[in-house]
Write an enzyme that holds these catalytic residues in place. Sequence first.
Site, PDB file in Angstrom:
ATOM      1  CD  GLU A  50      -2.589   1.017   2.578  1.00 23.15           C
ATOM      2  OE1 GLU A  50      -2.746   0.079   3.137  1.00 23.15           O
ATOM      3  OE2 GLU A  50      -3.448   2.067   2.766  1.00 23.15           O
ATOM      4  NE  ARG A 275       2.880  -8.516  10.464  1.00 26.49           N
ATOM      5  CZ  ARG A 275       2.747  -7.422   9.485  1.00 26.49           C
ATOM      6  NH1 ARG A 275       3.557  -6.579   9.742  1.00 26.49           N
ATOM      7  NH2 ARG A 275       1.757  -7.117   8.605  1.00 26.49           N
ATOM      8  CE  LYS A 285       3.195   0.031   5.066  1.00 22.23           C
ATOM      9  NZ  LYS A 285       2.596   0.112   3.614  1.00 22.23           N
TER      10      LYS A 285
HETATM   11  P1  ATP Z   1       2.665  -2.368   8.157  1.00 21.33           P
HETATM   12  O1  ATP Z   1       1.980  -3.127   9.143  1.00 21.33           O
HETATM   13  O2  ATP Z   1       3.827  -1.980   8.312  1.00 21.33           O
HETATM   14  O3  ATP Z   1       1.845  -1.036   7.930  1.00 21.33           O
HETATM   15  P2  ATP Z   1       1.155  -3.509   5.832  1.00 21.33           P
HETATM   16  O4  ATP Z   1       1.236  -4.926   5.851  1.00 21.33           O
HETATM   17  O5  ATP Z   1       0.293  -2.644   6.233  1.00 21.33           O
HETATM   18  O6  ATP Z   1       2.537  -3.057   6.890  1.00 21.33           O
HETATM   19  P3  ATP Z   1       1.597  -3.362   3.118  1.00 21.33           P
HETATM   20  O7  ATP Z   1       2.153  -2.122   2.114  1.00 21.33           O
HETATM   21  O8  ATP Z   1       0.173  -3.839   2.815  1.00 21.33           O
HETATM   22  O9  ATP Z   1       1.944  -2.925   4.443  1.00 21.33           O
HETATM   23  O10 ATP Z   1       2.404  -4.635   2.894  1.00 21.33           O
HETATM   24  C1  ATP Z   1       2.832  -5.224   1.398  1.00 21.33           C
HETATM   25  C2  ATP Z   1       3.212  -6.594   1.378  1.00 21.33           C
HETATM   26  O11 ATP Z   1       4.302  -6.703   2.438  1.00 21.33           O
HETATM   27  C3  ATP Z   1       2.094  -7.273   2.436  1.00 21.33           C
HETATM   28  O12 ATP Z   1       1.945  -8.394   1.565  1.00 21.33           O
HETATM   29  C4  ATP Z   1       2.601  -7.691   3.666  1.00 21.33           C
HETATM   30  O13 ATP Z   1       1.920  -8.946   3.980  1.00 21.33           O
HETATM   31  C5  ATP Z   1       4.042  -7.838   3.558  1.00 21.33           C
HETATM   32  N1  ATP Z   1       4.602  -7.247   4.883  1.00 21.33           N
HETATM   33  C6  ATP Z   1       4.352  -6.335   5.564  1.00 21.33           C
HETATM   34  N2  ATP Z   1       5.094  -6.140   6.611  1.00 21.33           N
HETATM   35  C7  ATP Z   1       5.796  -7.206   6.714  1.00 21.33           C
HETATM   36  C8  ATP Z   1       6.606  -7.775   7.782  1.00 21.33           C
HETATM   37  N3  ATP Z   1       6.958  -7.361   8.823  1.00 21.33           N
HETATM   38  N4  ATP Z   1       7.178  -9.193   7.349  1.00 21.33           N
HETATM   39  C9  ATP Z   1       6.910  -9.832   6.109  1.00 21.33           C
HETATM   40  N5  ATP Z   1       6.043  -9.223   5.315  1.00 21.33           N
HETATM   41  C10 ATP Z   1       5.574  -8.198   5.565  1.00 21.33           C
HETATM   42 MG    MG Z   2      -1.481  -4.037   4.407  1.00 26.85          MG
END
Ligand code: ATP
Ligand code: MG
Length: 570
Positions: A50, A275, A285
């Site tokens: 995102e 994760r 984020k």
């Molecule tokens: P955050 O929790 O940091 O806001 P998010 O999951 O909302 O992260 P996205 O931009 O939706 O952020 O993530 C993009 C991809 O990265 C998704 O497929 C998510 O599963 C993966 N991802 C995000 N954080 C992690 C992590 N800590 N470890 C592994 N994969 C991750």
């Molecule tokens: Mg997300």
Amino acid sequence: MMNMEDNKKQEDKKSEIDLKIRANFIREIIDDDSKTNKFGGKVHTRFPPEPNGYLHIGHAKSICLNFGLARDYNGLANLRFDDTNPAKEEQEYVESIQQDVRWLGFDWEDRLYYASDYFDQLYDYAVQLIKKGKAYVCDLSADQIRQFRGTFTEPGKNSPDRDRSIEENLDLFERMRKGEFPDGSRTLRSKIDMASPNLNLRDPVMYRILHASHQRTGDKWCIYPMYDWAHGQSDSIEKITHSICTLEFEDHRPLYDWFVEQLGIYHPQQIEFARLNLTYTVMSKRRLLQLVEDRHVNGWNDPRMPTISGLRRRGYTPESIRLFADRIGVSKSESTVDVALLEDCLRDDLNKRASRVMAVLRPLRLVIENYPEGVVEELEAINNPEDPAMGTRKVPFSKIVYIEHDDFRENPPKKYFRLSPGVEVRLRYAYIIKCVGVIKDPQSGEVTELRCTYDSETKSGSPQSARKVKGTIHWVSAAHALDAEVRVYDRLFMAENPGGENWKELMNPNSLQVLTKCKVEPSLAKAKIQDRFQFERLGYFCVDDDSREGDKVFNRTVTLRDTWAKIEKA
Ligand code: ATP
Ligand code: MG
């Protein structure tokens, strides 16, 4: 000395370990799918960020996994921006994300997509579900929807609008799209089961009304799809085979499957993995954004940030991050990885390829009394003992040099093998010297200069140079050294898991130390931004983005060994 055969055995052992590291449950699933020909033997993954912040090391794990699988199975990986929330998304993030994925060494070729590209298709799909009696327009407010939803122990209640006629639903949904209703006044919901033990299946919202301009679609839409609705259908449109996401989406999988089955469209397989969590940092984020906005750090790419751009500026290599992703592997159980493991991957990589140079961070002047005035010797220094192909360089030596303040003690403690009055040490690549005098500031008593003599018979490489002395220290020639600023970084947080509500109080007040009076050897005049070096005995350093011609700025990337444990005990 290791012979060739031992060397080979070690290499074999290493690649064996590498293969073991790579084997994981997702690869097993893919191997099984290949056997049963589930996706015609194809592997097509995607990384779906995102664009509401910069990518962090957790995302790197996901990128390495998705693009790594595509690479290893001769498949494809897409980059798809999950841009369904117009409120928080920005072009700056879209650009940084692309830069970071590329820097990590991956290529989506011509497959850069946006969920917003599919808004028309998603709308048509929603109309199909309405026509099948599988979706309805609901007039409950967000609060009411929450109240009607029930809990883990109690079933939910049906919305009063659940049995609206298909015609009415079609009419209302179209008018939602046309902008006839205010924000939050209606939603489109799927009609599944308000008594389902899985709360995600209790008539989840598919669309909400939001009169907001979107980055890419402008004012075309005032209804926006929810994540669960947009995501699986986007996967399906792109013919993704294995849709890999983090564990918190496990309970969403039945919904993911329900949508594609009801629509009768191509059905990707969602697979969840744990994760990445890392010690001594925060990773969400939302929190990283707060650090940036509240100026606890100097931007998203501050070298203390766990962002990919921060790690890059800190001096991390893409290879070291990919190695880290391989070493931590992929599993189904949540855990927190010690940041020391990440740092070790970096050391392993930099050890092989970083040029060694001499730099003095806290200079102490040292005059060699018996060395001739005005003479400059060009001494040969090895660029990297790990890699003879990196060759040698000349380092100028003269009567006055700087050594590290810390390499001298007037009253040395036991086992202090560096310089002290009357004691001999070797100056790396030069001569053996002996301290014969100490000059102090009369006011402060601080040592300001050392007087030494050198043994001219002990030039590096000569037979006499093998003479035993306890210590070897680094130095730079005063007349030739370049001035530099060095930024010494430490962990951003003092607590191993700064996850709680008081996380900001756990920040390390000494995470950045700026040293402005450093002296580095003249060969570094040619160093370019991002170049990485080992400063002998001190650690790995890289040239910071702020560096200018004649005004060098270095970041300490990582120490030579993991010294943290010791510091904590001290
Ligand atoms: P955050 O929790 O940091 O806001 P998010 O999951 O909302 O992260 P996205 O931009 O939706 O952020 O993530 C993009 C991809 O990265 C998704 O497929 C998510 O599963 C993966 N991802 C995000 N954080 C992690 C992590 N800590 N470890 C592994 N994969 C991750
Ligand atoms: Mg997300």
